[in-house]
Design an enzyme around this catalytic site. Structure first.
Site, short mmCIF file in Angstrom:
data_model
loop_
_atom_site.label_atom_id
_atom_site.label_comp_id
_atom_site.label_asym_id
_atom_site.label_seq_id
_atom_site.Cartn_x
_atom_site.Cartn_y
_atom_site.Cartn_z
N ALA A 77 -1.96 7.09 -1.32
CA ALA A 77 -1.68 6.96 -2.75
C ALA A 77 -2.88 7.40 -3.59
O ALA A 77 -2.89 8.48 -4.16
CB ALA A 77 -1.29 5.53 -3.08
N ARG A 78 -3.92 6.56 -3.64
CA ARG A 78 -5.05 6.84 -4.55
C ARG A 78 -5.75 8.16 -4.23
O ARG A 78 -6.15 8.89 -5.15
CB ARG A 78 -6.05 5.68 -4.50
N GLN A 125 12.04 4.95 -4.61
CA GLN A 125 11.77 3.52 -4.38
C GLN A 125 12.62 2.73 -5.38
O GLN A 125 12.46 2.86 -6.59
CB GLN A 125 10.30 3.18 -4.59
N TYR A 182 7.89 -9.11 -5.51
CA TYR A 182 9.03 -8.73 -6.34
C TYR A 182 10.22 -9.60 -5.89
O TYR A 182 10.08 -10.47 -5.06
CB TYR A 182 9.32 -7.24 -6.19
#
Length: 404
Positions: free
Chosen positions: A346-347, A101, A171
């Site tokens: 993810a988590r 990424q 971002y």
């Protein structure tokens, strides 16, 4: 579910063939002291790769030194490459693909830690640091776009199979898409076509840099979760533009603003106390007073981004990756039935790196993640599940000289 793809079977992603359709989503690991790969970072991705995912995403690799959210993050440069090569080798040894990424943090960048000014489309005050964020010049925009291409070339050279460009969470590129953050009156502001220009030019630059050597993906916001920010209707049109350009192999759909409203992405409990304890004293005090406004509470539910993502799915034909509340085989099957080509987790994988292998053995296997989000505050000491009793590996940077 007749005709629904098998999520655990091999699948094509651009030039790649992944062993299954499960991708470990980018989650900043907090394991890069000195802005270099550490043994802990390698172990982290080796474990989740051994655990069965088709591809694991290394986060976050800044394309420029000021594009970091803190000084310990890797930014793409020659000194970082030997460690990254060792990292991709470890991932490949376990049968998974490696995705890098890349991106620029923009206004989310912490200039007090990195020593560089933070950049956004227009001048603003960072609500966390209360520091002024500078308006990017045309020269800044061109430099950052070219830096994405250089970073992608570096990533491909050290064995990454895919490049994920960060177009989300307000971002740098995402902030240009957001009407509340982008008040420019030049060719990069105003209409959606103008606000999308940075992203489209960046995607093409990355594709030109790597050609067909790597899959090229983008993480795209569907909704900033901020009044006046990017909303779903504009996001759908943006993804249509990306599809027309043809530079991307897939889009991963996300939401939220790391600058203003991070919990809109995570859902579940808001770890205000834990986050405050991980901060410096002044920020800790601010978190006690204002934490409930910054870390808002959004109840967790399975596939919590599906409704918004379904609207994007109906508007484009390109491969899409569904993120958000994918925790077990049933939710993966729903994603496949709804027309998504891949799912991202993810988590749940922080709690159980081997979850995919266990689901492969028993599709009724539940995830043990309780969505407490206390893992969020561990990014400064090595991202991990705090509920599990597994010890954290000692985090030591890998010297480039030691890897020759």
């Amino acid at each position: 579910m007749t005709g629904c793809p098998d999520v655990l079977a091999p699948a094509r992603l651009g030039p790649l063939t992944l062993r299954n359709r499960v991708i470990k989503a980018a989650t900043f690991e907090g394991m890069t002291p000195g802005a270099l790969v550490s043994d802990a970072l390698i172990a982290h991705h080796r474990n989740v790769s051994r655990g069965g995912v088709g591809m694991t995403t290394v986060a976050y690799l800044a394309v420029a030194p000021e594009g970091r959210t803190e000084d310990g993050q890797i930014w793409m440069r020659e000194a970082a490459l030997p460690g990254l090569q060792r990292l991709t080798d470890a991932i490949h040894e376990q049968g998974a693909a490696a995705s890098a990424q890349i991106g620029h943090a923009g206004a989310v960048g912490n200039q007090a830690l990195t020593g560089y000014p933070a950049l956004a489309p227009s001048r603003l005050v960072n609500p966390l640091s209360l520091k002024m964020v500078h308006a990017a010049t045309r020269a800044d925009i061109g430099r950052i776009r070219r830096a994405h291409g250089t970073a992608a070339q570096m990533a491909a050279a050290v064995g990454f199979d895919a490049i994920e460009i960060h177009f989300g969470h307000n971002y740098f590129t995402s902030s240009f898409l957001s009407p509340i953050l982008n008040r420019r009156r030049d060719e990069y502001g105003g209409s959606l076509a103008n606000r999308a220009r940075v992203a489209r030019e960046t995607a093409q630059t990355v594709r030109d840099a790597v050609g067909d050597r790597c899959a090229v993906l983008a993480k795209v916001n569907m909704d900033d979760g901020v009044p006046g920010g990017l909303r779903l209707a504009d996001s759908i049109e943006f993804v249509r533009l990306l599809e027309q350009d043809g530079a991307l192999d897939a889009v991963e759909l996300t939401v939220g603003s790391s600058l203003i409203n991070p919990m809109y992405l995570f859902r579940g409990e808001a770890p205000i106390q834990e986050w405050g304890e991980a901060m410096s004293a002044p920020v800790r005090l601010g978190m006690k007073v204002f934490g409930r406004f910054f870390l808002k509470h959004y109840p967790f539910r399975e596939l919590f981004l599906l409704e918004q993502a379904r609207s994007v799915r109906a508007a484009v034909d390109m491969p899409l990756i569904l993120l958000g509340g994918v925790t077990d085989f049933r939710s993966m099957r729903v994603a496949m039935r709804e027309g998504f080509q891949f799912v991202a987790m993810a988590r749940a994988l922080l709690r159980e790196p081997d979850l995919i292998n266990r689901i492969g053995c028993d599709t009724g296997t539940p995830s043990l993640c309780i969505h407490c989000n206390k893992c969020m505050a561990t990014i400064y000491s090595g991202t991990r599940c705090v509920v599990t009793t597994q010890p954290l590996h000692t985090i030591e940077a890998v010297s480039p000289d030691a890897l020759h």
